[in-house]
Design a protein around this motif. Structure first.
Motif, short mmCIF file in Angstrom:
data_model
loop_
_atom_site.label_atom_id
_atom_site.label_comp_id
_atom_site.label_asym_id
_atom_site.label_seq_id
_atom_site.Cartn_x
_atom_site.Cartn_y
_atom_site.Cartn_z
N ARG A 104 7.12 -5.72 13.95
CA ARG A 104 6.75 -4.61 13.23
C ARG A 104 6.97 -3.26 13.60
N PRO A 105 7.08 -2.20 13.04
CA PRO A 105 7.49 -0.95 13.61
C PRO A 105 6.39 -0.22 14.66
N THR A 106 6.03 -0.78 15.45
CA THR A 106 5.12 -0.21 16.48
C THR A 106 5.80 -0.20 17.95
N ALA A 107 5.06 0.45 18.82
CA ALA A 107 5.65 0.81 20.45
C ALA A 107 5.54 -0.68 20.93
N HIS A 147 10.57 3.77 20.65
CA HIS A 147 9.47 3.33 21.54
C HIS A 147 8.81 4.35 22.16
N ALA A 148 9.72 5.58 22.55
CA ALA A 148 9.23 6.70 23.02
C ALA A 148 8.35 7.61 21.84
N ARG A 149 8.72 7.49 20.61
CA ARG A 149 8.33 8.35 19.53
C ARG A 149 6.40 7.75 19.42
N TYR A 150 6.64 6.35 18.98
CA TYR A 150 5.76 5.42 18.88
C TYR A 150 4.52 5.81 19.88
N VAL A 176 -4.38 -5.61 7.98
CA VAL A 176 -3.28 -4.61 7.47
C VAL A 176 -3.69 -4.09 6.38
N ALA A 177 -4.21 -5.04 5.39
CA ALA A 177 -4.86 -4.36 4.11
C ALA A 177 -6.11 -3.23 4.23
N VAL A 178 -6.80 -3.62 5.13
CA VAL A 178 -7.84 -2.85 5.50
C VAL A 178 -7.46 -1.56 5.94
N VAL A 179 -6.60 -1.44 6.94
CA VAL A 179 -6.22 -0.19 7.60
C VAL A 179 -5.06 0.49 6.64
N ALA A 180 -4.51 -0.27 5.89
CA ALA A 180 -3.69 0.69 4.78
C ALA A 180 -4.54 1.26 3.88
N ASP A 181 -5.83 1.05 3.73
CA ASP A 181 -6.70 1.69 2.55
C ASP A 181 -7.27 2.77 3.58
N LEU A 182 -7.37 2.55 4.77
CA LEU A 182 -8.10 3.72 5.64
C LEU A 182 -6.85 4.89 5.64
N LEU A 198 -2.24 10.59 11.81
CA LEU A 198 -1.53 10.99 10.79
C LEU A 198 -0.79 12.36 11.07
N ALA A 199 -1.52 13.30 11.70
CA ALA A 199 -1.19 14.73 11.87
C ALA A 199 -0.32 14.90 13.12
N HIS A 200 -0.06 13.88 13.93
CA HIS A 200 0.64 13.90 15.23
C HIS A 200 2.05 14.41 14.99
N PRO A 201 2.74 15.20 15.71
CA PRO A 201 4.28 15.64 15.57
C PRO A 201 4.99 14.56 15.29
N ALA A 202 4.68 13.41 15.96
CA ALA A 202 5.77 12.11 15.74
C ALA A 202 6.07 11.98 14.36
N GLY A 203 5.00 12.51 13.24
CA GLY A 203 5.55 12.38 12.01
C GLY A 203 5.69 10.98 11.55
N LEU A 204 4.62 10.18 11.86
CA LEU A 204 4.67 8.76 11.46
C LEU A 204 4.42 8.67 9.93
N ASP A 205 5.40 7.78 9.33
CA ASP A 205 4.85 7.34 7.87
C ASP A 205 3.56 6.43 7.53
N ASP A 206 3.27 6.38 6.55
CA ASP A 206 2.23 5.62 6.34
C ASP A 206 2.16 4.06 6.97
N ASP A 207 3.23 3.37 6.70
CA ASP A 207 3.55 2.07 7.29
C ASP A 207 3.51 2.12 8.82
N GLU A 208 3.98 3.07 9.23
CA GLU A 208 4.13 3.42 10.91
C GLU A 208 2.82 3.53 11.37
N ALA A 209 1.85 4.34 10.71
CA ALA A 209 0.53 4.71 10.93
C ALA A 209 -0.29 3.35 11.17
N VAL A 210 -0.09 2.70 9.89
CA VAL A 210 -0.76 1.54 9.84
C VAL A 210 -0.58 0.48 10.92
#
Length: 418
Positions: A94-97, A105-108, A196-202, A219-231
């Motif tokens: 999954r798209p995580t660190a 990896h460095a971005r996440y 994942v569903a709980v966090v996606a709603d959050l 979500l406001a971090h300069p890395a600019g994560l999209d919703d799925d990356e943030a989840v």
């Protein structure tokens, strides 16, 4: 994982199963048998899913630090694994660190590190202590309790839900999701999907209505994560933070309560929470340390086996010195980013329970304890205790266990750049 070329030769050893009741009851016996194969042994972590397990300390250090040879991206290995395999919720890509290399990896990692850095130690310690007192108050008048179900499992969840702004009604779903995916049972995939569903709603809620919590900051971090990356980063933090911290608290308390060498430690001060925690935590090329590998092969590190190797086969004495030189937090660029918050939570939890219920003792023999099955943890399923009931109970806050109702133990507000 490894990026090496094909060429693994046959092995005379059958894979040793690292799941089921036999492994749960005696993991270190399994590790001793694996060491007969050398620094890496053949294991089966689920039906039809084989891997090589590193049991040697120096080999573990070398692997964890060698990001050029060993990739954290499991997709080459995953291509040959059934989609319904119970280990995929933990090991699947999954798209995580945790499952990325290089610039990705460095971005996440930067986003995760900066978010966790907002956890102010003095605020977090105070928050954990207050929450611990409220949980203890729910059973301190009875004289008996289960330190896993009534304490160790609830406390990290309470902290994480507060920090990330999870709705109070979703706390139990988070708990089931994290525990279910780590147990690698038949419902592991469903448990992870619900998490994942709980966090996606959050995340969707915080995109629309920012708050004063770590989700909003991420979500406001300069890395600019999209919703799925943030989840995925949040589910990683919760799953990698909650279950291991629960197990760390439970195992350290078990160590203090069951080892006769620590008699009087709870009420005599012979053993500190940090000492108990350290003792619990101690518990790839064409050839890697003489073992042939093939491209895309799953290679796992057993921190428990490597930490308890005796004598430690270490080429560099500086690598291993002192009780804290274990690999439980990993090493190299993928080392655990939440080491300090997790240690602080565990130490505070242990200090609170042992100071308030100072004559705690196990209600059963250690040999009668049931252990959670699965290859990814070593933890008691329950920890029944007895003690002298407290005549006067501290007043329990109505918000105990309801993370969204309490203040956040972090320095949040504004934006990551401000």
């Amino acid at each position: 994982m490894t990026r090496t070329a094909p060429g693994t030769g046959p092995s005379p050893y059958e894979p040793l199963a690292l799941y089921g009741p036999d492994f749960a009851a005696d993991p270190h016996g399994h590790y001793r048998r694996l060491r007969a194969q050398g620094p890496l042994g053949r294991v089966r972590i689920a039906p039809g899913v084989d891997a090589l397990l590193v049991t040697d300390y120096q080999a573990a250090v070398d692997l964890l630090r060698d990001t050029d040879t060993f990739s954290k991206d499991p997709r080459a290995w995953q291509a040959g694994i059934p989609d319904d395999s119970p280990v995929l919720p933990v090991l699947g890509h999954r798209p995580t660190a945790l499952f990325s290399d290089g610039a990705v990896h460095a971005r996440y990692r930067e986003a995760v590190n900066d978010t966790l850095a907002l956890l102010e130690p003095h605020l977090l310690r105070s928050y954990v202590a207050q929450a611990a007192q409220r949980f203890i108050a729910t059973f301190s008048g009875t004289g008996t309790g289960d330190l896993i179900a009534q304490y160790a499992r609830l406390l990290p969840l309470h902290v994480f839900t507060a920090c990330f702004g999870v709705a109070p009604q979703d706390g139990e779903r988070l708990l089931r999701g994290v525990a279910g995916m780590m147990d690698s049972a038949g419902n592991a995939a469903a448990a992870y999907a619900d998490l994942v569903a709980v966090v996606a709603d959050l995340v969707a809620e915080r995109r629309a209505r920012p708050g004063r919590d770590l989700t909003t900051y991420l979500l406001a971090h300069p890395a600019g994560l999209d919703d799925d990356e943030a989840v995925r980063q949040i589910t990683l933090i919760m799953s990698a933070g909650h279950d291991p911290t629960t197990n760390l608290i439970g195992n350290a308390l078990l160590r203090m309560l069951s080892d006769t060498g620590y008699g009087g430690s709870l009420h005599g001060g012979a053993m500190t929470a940090r000492e108990a925690i350290d003792e619990v935590l101690m518990c790839i090329r064409d050839r890697f340390h003489g073992v042939p590998l093939r491209a895309g092969q799953l290679v796992l590190v057993s921190f428990a086996a490597a930490n308890t190797q005796s004598p430690p086969a270490v080429s560099d004495p500086a690598v291993r010195s002192g009780d804290g030189a274990h690999l439980a937090w990993s090493t190299g660029p993928h080392r655990c980013p939440a080491k300090q918050p997790a240690l602080l939570m565990a130490m505070t939890a242990i200090e609170q329970i042992t100071s308030q219920l100072c004559d705690l003792e196990l209600a059963v023999e250690p040999s009668e304890l049931l252990w959670r099955p699965g290859p990814f943890h070593r933890a008691p399923a329950h920890l029944p205790v007895r003690f002298t009931p407290l005549d006067t109970l501290p007043e329990a806050s109505a918000g105990a266990g309801r993370g969204g109702a309490d203040p956040v133990p972090a320095r949040v507000g504004g934006t990551p750049n401000g």
